[in-house]
Design an enzyme around this catalytic site. Structure first.
Site, short mmCIF file in Angstrom:
data_model
loop_
_atom_site.label_atom_id
_atom_site.label_comp_id
_atom_site.label_asym_id
_atom_site.label_seq_id
_atom_site.Cartn_x
_atom_site.Cartn_y
_atom_site.Cartn_z
N LYS A 9 -4.34 54.19 -16.07
CA LYS A 9 -4.04 53.40 -14.86
C LYS A 9 -3.91 54.34 -13.65
CE LYS A 9 -1.82 49.69 -17.56
NZ LYS A 9 -0.62 48.81 -17.70
N TYR A 49 -6.74 40.72 -16.51
CA TYR A 49 -5.40 40.29 -16.92
C TYR A 49 -5.23 38.76 -16.81
CZ TYR A 49 -3.40 45.05 -17.29
OH TYR A 49 -3.07 46.32 -17.67
N ASN A 112 3.20 52.06 -16.17
CA ASN A 112 3.21 52.52 -17.57
C ASN A 112 1.93 53.23 -18.02
OD1 ASN A 112 1.74 50.17 -17.74
ND2 ASN A 112 2.91 49.27 -19.42
N HIS A 115 -3.60 51.56 -20.33
CA HIS A 115 -3.88 50.24 -20.91
C HIS A 115 -4.62 50.40 -22.22
CE1 HIS A 115 -5.55 46.23 -21.53
NE2 HIS A 115 -6.69 46.84 -21.77
N GLU A 126 -13.01 42.88 -23.00
CA GLU A 126 -12.69 43.89 -21.97
C GLU A 126 -13.82 44.91 -21.84
OE1 GLU A 126 -8.81 45.29 -23.13
OE2 GLU A 126 -7.86 43.40 -22.54
P1 GTP Z 1 -1.68 46.59 -21.11
O1 GTP Z 1 -2.19 47.58 -22.12
O2 GTP Z 1 -1.67 47.10 -19.70
O3 GTP Z 1 -2.41 45.25 -21.24
O4 GTP Z 1 -0.15 46.37 -21.50
P2 GTP Z 1 0.43 45.56 -22.74
O5 GTP Z 1 -0.68 44.89 -23.52
O6 GTP Z 1 1.32 46.48 -23.48
O7 GTP Z 1 1.33 44.45 -22.02
P3 GTP Z 1 0.84 43.07 -21.37
O8 GTP Z 1 -0.61 42.86 -21.58
O9 GTP Z 1 1.79 42.03 -21.81
O10 GTP Z 1 1.12 43.35 -19.82
C1 GTP Z 1 0.15 44.00 -19.03
C2 GTP Z 1 0.85 44.94 -18.07
O11 GTP Z 1 1.66 44.17 -17.18
C3 GTP Z 1 1.84 45.91 -18.70
O12 GTP Z 1 1.24 47.07 -19.22
C4 GTP Z 1 2.72 46.24 -17.53
O13 GTP Z 1 2.12 47.20 -16.66
C5 GTP Z 1 2.80 44.91 -16.80
N1 GTP Z 1 3.99 44.19 -17.23
C6 GTP Z 1 4.23 43.56 -18.41
N2 GTP Z 1 5.45 43.01 -18.45
C7 GTP Z 1 5.99 43.28 -17.23
C8 GTP Z 1 7.25 42.97 -16.64
O14 GTP Z 1 8.11 42.33 -17.24
N3 GTP Z 1 7.44 43.43 -15.35
C9 GTP Z 1 6.50 44.13 -14.67
N4 GTP Z 1 6.77 44.56 -13.44
N5 GTP Z 1 5.32 44.45 -15.20
C10 GTP Z 1 5.06 44.03 -16.46
MG MG Z 2 -2.15 43.75 -22.61
#
Ligand code: GTP
Ligand code: MG
Length: 152
Positions: A9, A49, A112, A115, A126
């Protein structure tokens, strides 16, 4: 062969973490079959997303991901989707174990660093969203028989 979409990212790119993130996948034995730097549009990221579009953090997430260059990659290998998620660690850095990418390199869920696709089907979607077929290479690793007992 199974493939997953991994992306460093914008925060990970700015913090110089492309190399360390690639190394973790390489060292594990996975094969890099596509890689490029992209500044993604908000429209593109809204598609990427789309399953999170009703979340309160969606706008912030799309802005964050559009805020700079991303290093987009396709990695290949046995169970790479599931193992890739384990290499990344839990979504929330406060819950990511030390030894994982997120557990070693970040603090905030909204920054974080990396991805990874969460399932084989989402990985296929994707990869198709981020890469043209012509950008994905096919090559045989000379280490294959030292990494796998039997070819898949
Ligand atoms: P990705 O690999 O980025 O898809 O992450 P993930 O699969 O572990 O989590 P998810 O797909 O549920 O969420 C996508 C991204 O949204 C996360 O990696 C975070 O950067 C962001 N995100 C998820 N939950 C939160 C939250 O509660 N608050 C905020 N600010 N960002 C969030
Ligand atoms: Mg995800």
């Amino acid at each position: 062969n199974e493939q997953t979409f991994i992306a460093v990212k914008p925060d990970g790119v700015q913090r110089g973490l492309i190399g360390p993130i690639i190394s973790r996948f390489e060292n594990r034995g996975f094969k890099l079959v596509a890689i490029k730097m992209v500044v993604a549009s908000k429209e593109h990221l809204e598609k990427h997303y789309s399953d999170l579009s009703d979340k309160p953090f969606f706008g912030g997430l799309v802005s964050y991901m559009a805020s700079g260059a991303i290093c987009a990659m396709v990695w290949e290998g046995r169970d790479v989707v599931k193992t890739g998620r384990a290499i990344l660690g839990a979504t929330k850095p406060s819950e990511s174990s030390p030894g994982t990418i997120r557990g070693d390199y970040c603090i905030d869920v909204g920054r974080n660093v990396c991805h990874g696709s969460d399932a084989v089907e989402s990985a296929q979607k994707e990869i198709a969203l981020w890469f043209d077929k012509s950008e994905i290479t096919s090559w045989k690793s000379a280490q294959q028989s030292w990494i796998y007992e039997k070819e898949d």
